[in-house]
Design an enzyme around this catalytic site. Structure first.
Site, PDB file in Angstrom:
ATOM      1  N   LEU A 117       0.846  -1.203   0.000  1.00  0.00           N
ATOM      2  CA  LEU A 117       0.000   0.000   0.000  1.00  0.00           C
ATOM      3  C   LEU A 117       0.877   1.247   0.000  1.00  0.00           C
ATOM      4  O   LEU A 117       0.874   2.036  -0.929  1.00  0.00           O
ATOM      5  CB  LEU A 117      -0.938  -0.007   1.207  1.00  0.00           C
ATOM      6  CG  LEU A 117      -1.668   1.318   1.483  1.00  0.00           C
ATOM      7  CD1 LEU A 117      -2.608   1.669   0.342  1.00  0.00           C
ATOM      8  CD2 LEU A 117      -2.388   1.283   2.819  1.00  0.00           C
ATOM      9  N   ASP A 118       1.617   1.430   1.074  1.00  0.00           N
ATOM     10  CA  ASP A 118       2.490   2.585   1.258  1.00  0.00           C
ATOM     11  C   ASP A 118       3.793   2.070   1.868  1.00  0.00           C
ATOM     12  O   ASP A 118       3.886   1.981   3.092  1.00  0.00           O
ATOM     13  CB  ASP A 118       1.808   3.601   2.189  1.00  0.00           C
ATOM     14  CG  ASP A 118       2.690   4.785   2.535  1.00  0.00           C
ATOM     15  OD1 ASP A 118       3.715   4.967   1.868  1.00  0.00           O
ATOM     16  OD2 ASP A 118       2.350   5.515   3.490  1.00  0.00           O
ATOM     17  N   PRO A 119       4.728   1.612   1.031  1.00  0.00           N
ATOM     18  CA  PRO A 119       4.821   1.866  -0.412  1.00  0.00           C
ATOM     19  C   PRO A 119       4.094   0.815  -1.248  1.00  0.00           C
ATOM     20  O   PRO A 119       3.934  -0.319  -0.832  1.00  0.00           O
ATOM     21  CB  PRO A 119       6.328   1.774  -0.665  1.00  0.00           C
ATOM     22  CG  PRO A 119       6.779   0.714   0.310  1.00  0.00           C
ATOM     23  CD  PRO A 119       5.945   0.930   1.547  1.00  0.00           C
ATOM     24  N   ASP A 126       0.530   3.636  -3.565  1.00  0.00           N
ATOM     25  CA  ASP A 126       0.864   5.068  -3.662  1.00  0.00           C
ATOM     26  C   ASP A 126       1.781   5.337  -4.850  1.00  0.00           C
ATOM     27  O   ASP A 126       1.578   6.287  -5.619  1.00  0.00           O
ATOM     28  CB  ASP A 126       1.476   5.584  -2.352  1.00  0.00           C
ATOM     29  CG  ASP A 126       2.744   4.847  -1.927  1.00  0.00           C
ATOM     30  OD1 ASP A 126       3.031   3.765  -2.477  1.00  0.00           O
ATOM     31  OD2 ASP A 126       3.455   5.355  -1.034  1.00  0.00           O
ATOM     32  N   CYS A 167      -0.801   9.093   3.929  1.00  0.00           N
ATOM     33  CA  CYS A 167      -1.539   7.840   4.083  1.00  0.00           C
ATOM     34  C   CYS A 167      -1.771   7.567   5.559  1.00  0.00           C
ATOM     35  O   CYS A 167      -0.901   7.827   6.399  1.00  0.00           O
ATOM     36  CB  CYS A 167      -0.759   6.680   3.454  1.00  0.00           C
ATOM     37  SG  CYS A 167      -1.659   5.114   3.423  1.00  0.00           S
TER      38      CYS A 167
END
Length: 459
Positions: free
Chosen positions: A130-132, A135, A160
């Site tokens: 997700l993050d990273p 994104d 985030c």
């Protein structure tokens, strides 16, 4: 779903919250999945949850012979172990010429294996969660489109937050933990490096919390605050089109009030990692608080007086809110502390938070991710472009948290892309170029309905 991975075997090393959704998706693609964990019962539980097509082995990635045997028998290895252990897995993948994937940032130790990975002709895809991860996929899309249209991005921010859904946010600090709080609280001690309005800032601890500001989002139902997290400076060259940006910041979102609460915990010494002898026995929290603060007694009025001598607030309302949060946390109570190995206030309060800030049955988590691009177009006009993702977890039995679903789905999409040849590069890479990001983004959007919603406002 098509069986595009039939006859392929994928080793998933690690037993974190992401392991099951990755396994579920890969099995639906026809793959055989092997869960490898230090404890065989953990691996067996995961295999049982995934069902037919999944099996379990004992695997300690620090044991070379054990790891070599596991990697030799698979077509791809997914490393979901703690980040410091990724090099063990990557070294084994290189030795056996097997591709690998992690959801973690590329560390210096991982980057040192770049030449070996290329020489072995393998791809190690990282930063695909997700993050990273997600994104990256939309950031490079939007930035490349700005460049291709002849425009310039003069400011970029990406924030985030993995949070409790609003209806589940009635807890101290408005934050809940589905894992150890120590990792989530560690961001308070890390240095955040970023550029804002042309000024480079390096902030941590109290200074970082004082830099927190109200978050600007078109989604008016949310009251967030934001602050920098990690090192944003390399993104001037990691991402396309940020050469002229005077603001480059990647950071975290929390519900309003988190920063004042966290700053108070820092200033009163509750996040200190220094060992304290009096925390070695299960004394009441009020007694522990009195010792940490140097209060004259364990009465709440004396604890509060001592606390207020070490910190300050911008308004009586904020002071009252923080004190209410601390009261709900239990540091003024007669509840016994749970002594920790290092006997530090940090570890001891983390254990308390794990009890008081845990998700209850039926509660949902939420992910909120927003990119903001300040753009000067080719014709000289200006605009603000945004990309936003809002997602909620499924609290029903067998459902995933939002965080597990998003990270796990992105990782599984990466696995499919590697094994079906949609990414043909070799080396230690991240999806920060559009030619790599595009096929991953399309799969997430078309197959799983995961996408950031884009908008643009002319100024």
């Amino acid at each position: 779903m098509d069986q595009d991975l039939k006859s392929r075997t994928i080793l998933i090393a690690g037993a974190g919250f992401v392991s099951r959704p990755v396994g579920d998706i890969l099995v639906r693609h026809g793959a055989k999945v092997i869960f490898g964990c230090r404890r065989i019962d953990t691996a067996q539980r995961l295999a049982q949850q995934v069902g037919a097509g999944a099996s379990a082995i004992t695997l300690d990635v620090s044991k070379k012979d054990e790891l070599d045997e596991a990697v030799a028998g698979c077509d791809l290895v997914v490393s979901l172990v703690p980040p410091p252990d990724h090099p063990f897995v990557i070294e084994a993948a290189i030795a056996h010429k097997k591709p690998a994937l992690t959801t973690s940032y590329i560390s210096p130790a991982m980057k040192e294996l770049e030449a070996k990975a290329k020489a072995a002709g393998i791809l190690v895809l990282n930063e695909i969660g997700l993050d990273p991860g997600i994104d990256h996929l939309w950031a490079v899309k939007c930035l490349q489109e700005i460049v291709d249209s002849g425009g310039k991005c003069t400011g970029f921010s990406s924030y985030c937050g993995g949070l409790p859904a609003p209806e589940a946010s009635d807890c101290p600090g408005g934050f809940k933990f589905s894992w150890s709080p120590a990792g989530a609280l560690s961001i308070l001690n890390r240095v955040a490096r970023y550029t804002t309005d042309g000024q480079e800032l390096h902030l941590s601890g109290v200074d970082l919390m004082l830099s927190t500001r109200r978050f600007d989002t078109p989604y008016r139902g949310f009251a967030f605050e934001c602050f920098g997290n990690g090192d944003s400076l390399p993104y001037r060259t990691r991402y396309p089109g940020l050469t002229d940006a005077t603001t480059i910041i990647r950071g975290s979102l929390r519900y309003e009030g988190f920063a004042d609460y966290s700053r108070c915990l820092i200033e009163i010494g509750f996040l200190s990692q220094q060992s304290k002898d009096f925390l070695r026995t299960p004394i009441p929290w009020a007694a522990a608080t009195a010792r940490i603060l140097g209060a004259t007694s364990t009465a709440e009025i004396d604890l509060t007086t001592a606390l207020l001598s070490k910190t300050s607030f911008s308004s009586p309302e904020k002071k009252d809110e923080v004190l209410r949060n601390l009261r709900e946390l239990g540091i003024f109570s007669n509840l016994a502390i749970t002594p920790q190995t290092d006997s530090s206030p940090f570890s001891t309060v983390c254990t308390l938070m794990q009890q008081r800030n845990a998700y209850h049955p039926g509660e949902r988590d939420m992910v909120f991710l927003q990119h903001t691009f300040h753009v000067t177009k080719a014709d000289g006009s200006n605009s603000v472009r945004r990309a936003v993702l809002v997602d909620y977890g499924d609290p029903d039995e067998g459902g995933y948290s939002s965080m597990a679903k998003l990270v796990g789905t992105a990782a599984a999409v990466g696995c499919v892309a590697i094994l079906t040849g949609r990414i043909s590069e070799t080396g230690i890479i991240a999806p920060i170029r559009e030619e790599i990001a595009a096929p991953l983004r399309r799969s997430l959007q078309d197959e799983y309905g995961i996408a950031m919603v884009e908008s643009e406002t002319l100024l």
